[in-house]
Structure formats: C-alpha cells, structure tokens
Design a protein around this motif. Structure first.
Motif, mmCIF file in Angstrom:
data_model
loop_
_atom_site.group_PDB
_atom_site.id
_atom_site.type_symbol
_atom_site.label_atom_id
_atom_site.label_comp_id
_atom_site.label_asym_id
_atom_site.label_seq_id
_atom_site.Cartn_x
_atom_site.Cartn_y
_atom_site.Cartn_z
ATOM 1 N N SER A 398 -7.696 -15.678 -29.965
ATOM 2 C CA SER A 398 -8.716 -14.719 -30.394
ATOM 3 C C SER A 398 -8.663 -13.492 -29.501
ATOM 4 O O SER A 398 -7.980 -13.487 -28.474
ATOM 5 N N GLY A 399 -9.397 -12.473 -29.893
ATOM 6 C CA GLY A 399 -9.429 -11.253 -29.089
ATOM 7 C C GLY A 399 -9.970 -11.482 -27.695
ATOM 8 O O GLY A 399 -9.710 -10.691 -26.786
ATOM 9 N N LYS A 400 -10.723 -12.573 -27.487
ATOM 10 C CA LYS A 400 -11.239 -12.873 -26.157
ATOM 11 C C LYS A 400 -10.113 -13.107 -25.154
ATOM 12 O O LYS A 400 -10.296 -12.921 -23.956
ATOM 13 N N SER A 401 -8.954 -13.528 -25.652
ATOM 14 C CA SER A 401 -7.819 -13.763 -24.758
ATOM 15 C C SER A 401 -7.300 -12.467 -24.161
ATOM 16 O O SER A 401 -6.627 -12.497 -23.126
ATOM 17 N N PHE A 402 -7.607 -11.349 -24.820
ATOM 18 C CA PHE A 402 -7.107 -10.075 -24.305
ATOM 19 C C PHE A 402 -7.849 -9.662 -23.033
ATOM 20 O O PHE A 402 -7.272 -8.975 -22.185
ATOM 21 N N ILE A 403 -9.104 -10.078 -22.892
ATOM 22 C CA ILE A 403 -9.883 -9.691 -21.712
ATOM 23 C C ILE A 403 -9.255 -10.227 -20.422
ATOM 24 O O ILE A 403 -9.039 -9.468 -19.475
ATOM 25 N N PRO A 404 -8.920 -11.535 -20.338
ATOM 26 C CA PRO A 404 -8.216 -12.003 -19.139
ATOM 27 C C PRO A 404 -6.906 -11.275 -18.895
ATOM 28 O O PRO A 404 -6.542 -11.002 -17.751
ATOM 29 N N MET A 405 -6.197 -10.955 -19.980
ATOM 30 C CA MET A 405 -4.921 -10.260 -19.823
ATOM 31 C C MET A 405 -5.130 -8.842 -19.311
ATOM 32 O O MET A 405 -4.331 -8.334 -18.521
ATOM 33 N N LEU A 406 -6.205 -8.222 -19.747
ATOM 34 C CA LEU A 406 -6.528 -6.879 -19.270
ATOM 35 C C LEU A 406 -6.871 -6.918 -17.782
ATOM 36 O O LEU A 406 -6.370 -6.117 -16.994
ATOM 37 N N ILE A 407 -7.723 -7.869 -17.405
ATOM 38 C CA ILE A 407 -8.078 -8.018 -15.996
ATOM 39 C C ILE A 407 -6.838 -8.354 -15.180
ATOM 40 O O ILE A 407 -6.668 -7.890 -14.052
ATOM 41 N N GLY A 408 -5.938 -9.142 -15.772
ATOM 42 C CA GLY A 408 -4.712 -9.515 -15.087
ATOM 43 C C GLY A 408 -3.786 -8.349 -14.822
ATOM 44 O O GLY A 408 -2.867 -8.464 -14.016
#
Length: 727
Positions: A398-408
């Motif tokens: 889901s799009g929620k997975s993009f948030i950790p990747m962004l922070i990463g």
C-alpha cells in the motif's frame, strides 16, 4: 516538583511543530521502555521543572499500530499531570473523537485548536467559549506554525497540572458524555478503580482483549455485551462509535460556523494538478530529479568541492586569506611535536583520509535534507504516498509503505522502524526488506563520487540511482507477493492529506540539522573506528619474510590485500574483481560511508578532488565506466550497514526472517550488478562470453518471476463499517 505534560492529537495536527516551539533546543530523543519507537521529550522554555512528551499521533485510544499502543499505554500507565490535546481546527469533527476519549481518562485536559490562521483565511469560525462549555475543559486558539497562542496554551496546561497536584477539581465532564458512560457502567456492573472506570467501561465495549482478560472478575460481561448488541441491533464497536459521533455532531452544530463560500481551497486547486491521474507521476519524477540535480550535481557539488579541496585539502580562502586545510594543519602539528612515523601515518593516512573523505560530502547531504524537509513540511510527501499507492498496490503493497522508504532516504534505521505504522504483518515484513533499496544519505558519497569522476558529472547518474532503488522495490514486491510467505490481500490505504502550507525556516533547518548531525556522529564513531581498522590491515603485513609495518609501495603484501584477494574473484563477473574494490564494498557493510573512506585510505589521499581524478585515475586500468556503475548498483542494493541490519533484526524479531531479508538483498544486488556489467559490456564493447549467457538467463528468469500468474487470490475485500448514523 516536576510536572509531566503530554502532547496528544491526531497525525498531522501540528503536535511536533508545537513541541519544537515549546521546547526549542531543550529536547532529547530516546526510546520508549521496552520498545524501539522513538520517544521525544523536552523541557518547557523557562520552566525546567516541566517535561513535555510528544506522543505519536493517534486517531483513537483503540490502538492498531505499535506507535498507537505506545501512546495509549503512556497515557494509561504513566498518567501525566496534564494532557495538551492538539486539535486541527480545519478537521475538528474528526479530531474531537480522540478528545472525548482523552477526557474520559480522568486526566486534566487543555484543548488547543490549531491552524487558527487557516480558519481565518477560509472564513470558518470556531466559538471557543461555547466549545469550552460543552466539553467542560479550557480551550485555546493557537497557530503552532506562526507561534500564535502557544505560550498561553502551555501556561494553562502547567496551571492545570498544578491544580491537580493541589487536589483542586480541574473541570467538569460534559453532561452528555458523563450520562452515557454512567449508563454503560450500570449496564456492565463494572468494579474497577474510580480513576480507570470510564476507560475500562468504554474499552470493554470496544472488545479490547487485553482488558477483557484483566476483567475476569466480571463473568457477566460477555452476556451483557451480547444483550446490548441485541438491543441496538449492531456490534458494540459500532454502537460506541456512533454514539460518540452523535455527541460530537451536536457540539459542531452549536460551536462552529462554516463559511458559505462554496469554492475550492488553494490545497484543492494544487491537488487537482499534483494528484492528477496522468500528471502525478511525471510531476513527482520531475520534483525528485530537481532535488537530486541541485543537491548532488550542481549546488551540492560546488559545496562539496569546497569542503574536499579546501577544508580537507591543502588550503581554502577565508575573506581573501588563504587558510591551510585540516590535513596540512594536523601534519604540521604532528611534525612540530616529533610524532612517530607510524602514529603520523595512522592519523594522516588513516583517520583524516578516511573520515575526511566522508565528511567532505556533508554539505551535499545538508542541501538534500533541506529539500526533503521542505517537501515533508509543506504537505507534498503525504500526496506522494497517495500517488504511489496506485503503483504499490499493483505489486502487493500500500502507499503506507512509501513513508518508511521516504524516511529511509535520510537513514535506513528510522525508515525500517517507520514500518510499524503498517498494520498488515506481511506488508510490514516486505517493506522492511525493501526500504533500504532507496539510496540513503550514506550512499550519496558513492553516487556523487562515481557521477563526478567516471561520468564527468553526467546529470542522469544520481537520479538513475534513485530510480534503480524504486525499480528494485517494485520488482521485489511483485516477485515476493507471488510466494506463499507474502501471498494475501493488501491492507486498505487510508491517509489524511493535510492542507498545504509554507513551512518555517526554523523547522526546515532543525530537520536538516538533526539528519545531518546523525550522519556526522556516525562519521565520528563507526567510521572513525572502521578507518583505524582498515589502516592497520592495510599498513601491516608480511614482507621480506617478516611481519611488520609496510612501506607505501608494499600494500599488495598487507593483511587487507590478502583478505581482498580471497574475496575479489567473487566480484570478477561484476567487473570490479580487484582486491581494493572488493575490500571497499565489504567495509561498506559496516557503514556505507566507509566505501569512499576506504578508497581514500587505499590510494593515500586525504581528500577527494573535484573530479575524483586521484582515486579514479588509479582505477582506470581495472574499472571501466560500466564496471563503476555495476559497483554503484551493488552498493545501492546489497545488505545495508550494521546499524540498519540491527534494526531489521529487531523489527523482524525472528532470526530466520532476518537472514532471509539480508540474503535476499545481497543476492538481488549481485544478480542485478552482474547483468548490468555483462550486458552493458556487450552493448558498449561487443564483448560476449559465458558471463553474458548467464546474465541473459538471469534476465529471462527474472522476467518469468515478474509475470508468472498469482496462485493465491489477489482480490481485495474491504469492509467499511459506516458511521452514517452519526450525522
């Protein structure tokens, strides 16, 4: 006596902005007891005895993610002296759901209605006096972004906490809420401590399993719940939710005056473009290209050149005066005190060469961090998650997975930890495995060095590195979702899109510095230790039949060379099978910054010049441009640094899952790098061999894994329990 005040509110309500404004530089970051969720605390400006805790954003006291559990447990177990409830004035109806639950805890509450400046622009009006009377608690208007009213809110919270200490009643609960809770208590016949009665009564109806186990002394609870469900012809969770919103709606009708202007807001107008079905992705690609172009290729390169050639070089200009660089100053000081040759070599050739080569890229990273902080603070990154959901859902995330990747993109460790916001366990594990494919700050020196040295500063190298990471995530998601371990429905994506606003310079600088300082601290600890170890392994070895300190021309006899020669054949199919490149890649597993630092030590340079000619000139005979890009891809995709691997181990909480994640990352990196070099060499030089055949076989196998049909159902079933009766 010290006072504890908790900041509680919905995500994107302005809690962290308010926290930063109230505490300033008096902040400290740790972990919550027993978990590794980040805990932010600070001392109130001018009141050193007042501790403010910034709780993770939650929508209710019914927790689903680890952050929400932490916030709920803190309020229930720690019981702060007062709660400063931050409410987004532009979405007050939704925010008040949590507020009603907070007031039921029996802890003094001050409500701060935030974003009052935005309300003034829209023409909407919240009648604070009426709202305060209805809720039975003090309500103040604030703008955390502009600093309006925040001091008044803090003073009221402190005063309320002191009243509690003195045993003075702090406020009356609203009659409607009190009456509803009393009827629930009568219905269930609860026998719990007075200060917890309200909370337990509501939570029992919401079927909190943990609390139900604690209430075994009330055997008639299950029967009473069933009776209640029959009476209302609905499940208890919906009953409670509906009654809360009925009450909230009655408050909104009397306390809020909506503007009659039926026109699109500025945020709506912007979203029509940036979230457009066809324009969203090209705009996102253009934004990220611009960010990396400025940060890595142009302005960032100028700043890094100054640091490398001046500060960590021979000399730099300070208002027209030539000032010696750090290596020159240190060498002069060591010569003046008659330092031993081996110790001088350790300091100059080891510590300064390794750490200096890494720190030279700090200006570049600070510029990137400033861009990311701006995009996050203005509200665009929330839209990116929404945009990416359409793509991510196609391969099982889901799009929620993009948030950790962004922070990463700043650091892999907090990026991995941010995966806790994903409720679905399979999606969370897959996100953990793929988050570190996004280039983090530690990988930027590698990208910048190769871009500037072997590709003449070509504009496409840095953005391509970012999109290689995106491609690895997409392909991994598609392939893994077709395995039994990850098969299943994707969790629904729900995220609030905050209104766009111009972030303050202070907040951007603070975010930039926090990320930059984290990088600098790593350079001063892990990288420092690593460079000392690398220097020792490089300068000691067997020569002329004895073990000892080697001369500069005897490096091929060093311990490091022996280790590298064992590993080098593994990387020969990737195009960089010499011991120095192999060693640099291996030291990158300790910290990715070590890759550049190790090259600096191995080739005896205290700084990396503008085009990297010193280092890469030495590699010209053994590494072509295609091999260099293969080297870059391997270091981007392989297992992350030790710190990030530790975070993966903690989040997976299972040794087998940890080794599977690290093994998958390393194997994928090797396969992709091999294909890049072998096929790239065929295209550029016409070279064809056994490696080329293997590369094509791997590509075909990869394509098969991507397009083979799902064996599991891929239908998404979404059951939305409405609260239509709330209106």
């Amino acid at each position: 006596m010290s006072i504890k005040i908790a900041l509680a509110g919905n995500p994107n309500s302005g809690k962290t902005t308010l926290f930063n404004a109230l505490t300033g530089s008096n902040q400290f970051v740790g972990n919550w007891p027993g978990v590794t969720v980040e805990k932010k605390e600070g001392k109130l400006k001018g009141n050193k005895d007042v501790t403010i805790t910034d709780l993770p954003g939650i929508y209710s006291l019914s927790p689903y993610t680890l952050e929400e559990v932490v916030a709920r447990n803190y309020l229930i177990s720690e019981r702060p002296d007062a709660i400063l409830n931050i409410v987004d004035g532009t979405n007050i109806e939704r925010n008040l759901y949590l507020s009603t639950q907070l007031m039921e805890l029996g802890i003094p509450v001050i409500m701060a209605v935030n974003m009052i400046d935005v309300l003034e622009k829209t023409g909407d009006k919240i009648h604070i006096d009426k709202l305060s009377k209805k809720l039975g608690c003090d309500v103040v208007e604030i703008s955390a972004l502009k600093g309006t009213g925040i001091q008044k809110a803090a003073e009221k919270a402190v005063a309320l906490a002191r009243k509690k200490e003195a045993g003075v009643p702090v406020h009356e609960f609203a009659a409607e809420v009190e009456s509803a809770i009393r009827s629930v208590e009568d219905k269930l016949g609860m026998e719990v401590p007075e200060e917890q009665k309200r909370f337990f009564a509501i939570k029992l109806l919401e079927k909190d399993e943990k609390i139900q186990k604690q209430m075994k002394q009330a055997p008639d609870v299950a029967v009473e719940i069933n009776d209640l469900e029959k009476e209302f012809d609905d499940d208890t969770e919906s009953i409670i939710t509906n009654e809360r919103y009925v009450y909230i709606s009655s408050i909104i009708d009397e306390c809020c005056t909506k503007s009659r202007k039926e026109k699109l807001t500025t945020s709506d107008k912007i979203d029509r473009i940036v979230t457009n079905r066809w324009l969203a992705l090209p705009i996102f690609a253009a934004v990220m290209f611009l960010v990396y172009y400025v940060s890595v290729t142009t302005v960032g390169t100028w700043a890094t050149d100054w640091a490398n050639e001046g500060l960590f070089g021979d000399s730099w200009s300070f208002f027209g005066t030539e000032v010696p660089g750090i290596p020159v100053l240190i060498e002069s000081a060591l010569n003046a005190i008659g330092c031993a040759d081996w110790l001088q070599s350790l300091i100059i050739d080891g510590i300064v060469a390794g750490v200096g080569a890494v720190l030279g890229f700090v200006p570049q990273m600070l510029i990137l961090f400033a861009f990311l902080a701006f995009l996050e603070a203005c509200g665009y990154m929330a839209r990116v998650a929404f945009i990416m959901d359409r793509i991510f859902r196609k391969f099982g995330l889901s799009g929620k997975s993009f948030i950790p990747m962004l922070i990463g993109s700043g650091c892999g460790v907090p990026g991995i930890m941010a995966s806790r916001t994903i409720e679905n366990d399979r999606d969370r594990k897959m996100t953990i495995m793929t988050t570190t494919f996004i280039p983090c700050s530690a990988k930027l020196p590698i990208i910048a060095l190769i871009s500037g040295a072997l590709f003449g500063g070509a504009w496409w190298v840095a953005p391509s590195a970012y999109f290689v990471g995106i491609a690895a995530i997409v392909c991994s998601g598609i392939i893994l979702k077709k395995t039994k371990m990850f098969a299943g429905d994707t969790a629904p994506f729900v995220m609030e899109l905050p209104a766009y606003h111009m972030p303050t310079v202070g907040n951007i600088l603070r975010s930039m510095w926090e990320r930059g300082w984290s990088f600098i601290k790593k350079a001063g600890t892990i990288i420092l230790l690593s460079t000392i170890v690398v220097w020792f392994l490089m300068r000691f070895g067997w020569a002329d039949g004895s073990f000892g300190l080697l001369e500069a021309e005897q490096l091929d006899s060093s311990i490091l060379a022996s280790i590298g020669n064992v590993l080098a054949p593994l990387f020969t199919p990737l195009g960089w099978g010499n011991w120095k490149s192999a060693v640099a890649a291996v030291t990158g597993l300790i910290a990715k910054e070590n890759v550049v630092g190790t090259f600096g030590i191995l080739y005896g340079f205290t700084e990396v010049a503008e085009d990297g000619a010193e280092i890469w000139g030495s590699l010209a005979g053994s590494m072509t441009a295609i091999a260099a890009y293969s080297f870059l891809v391997f270091n981007l995709l392989c297992a992350p640094c030790v710190a990030a691997m530790g975070a993966i181990r903690r989040e997976m909480n299972n040794a087998k899952w940890f080794w599977f994640a690290v093994g998958y990352q390393t194997i994928l990196a090797y396969v992709v790098s091999l294909c890049v070099f072998q096929i790239g060499t065929l295209v550029t030089a016409g070279t064809f061999g056994a490696g080329t055949v293997i590369a094509f076989v791997l590509v075909l196998g990869f394509i098969y894994l991507l397009f083979r049909p799902y064996k599991e159902s891929k239908t998404l079933h979404v059951n939305i329990k409405g609260i239509a009766g709330a209106k």
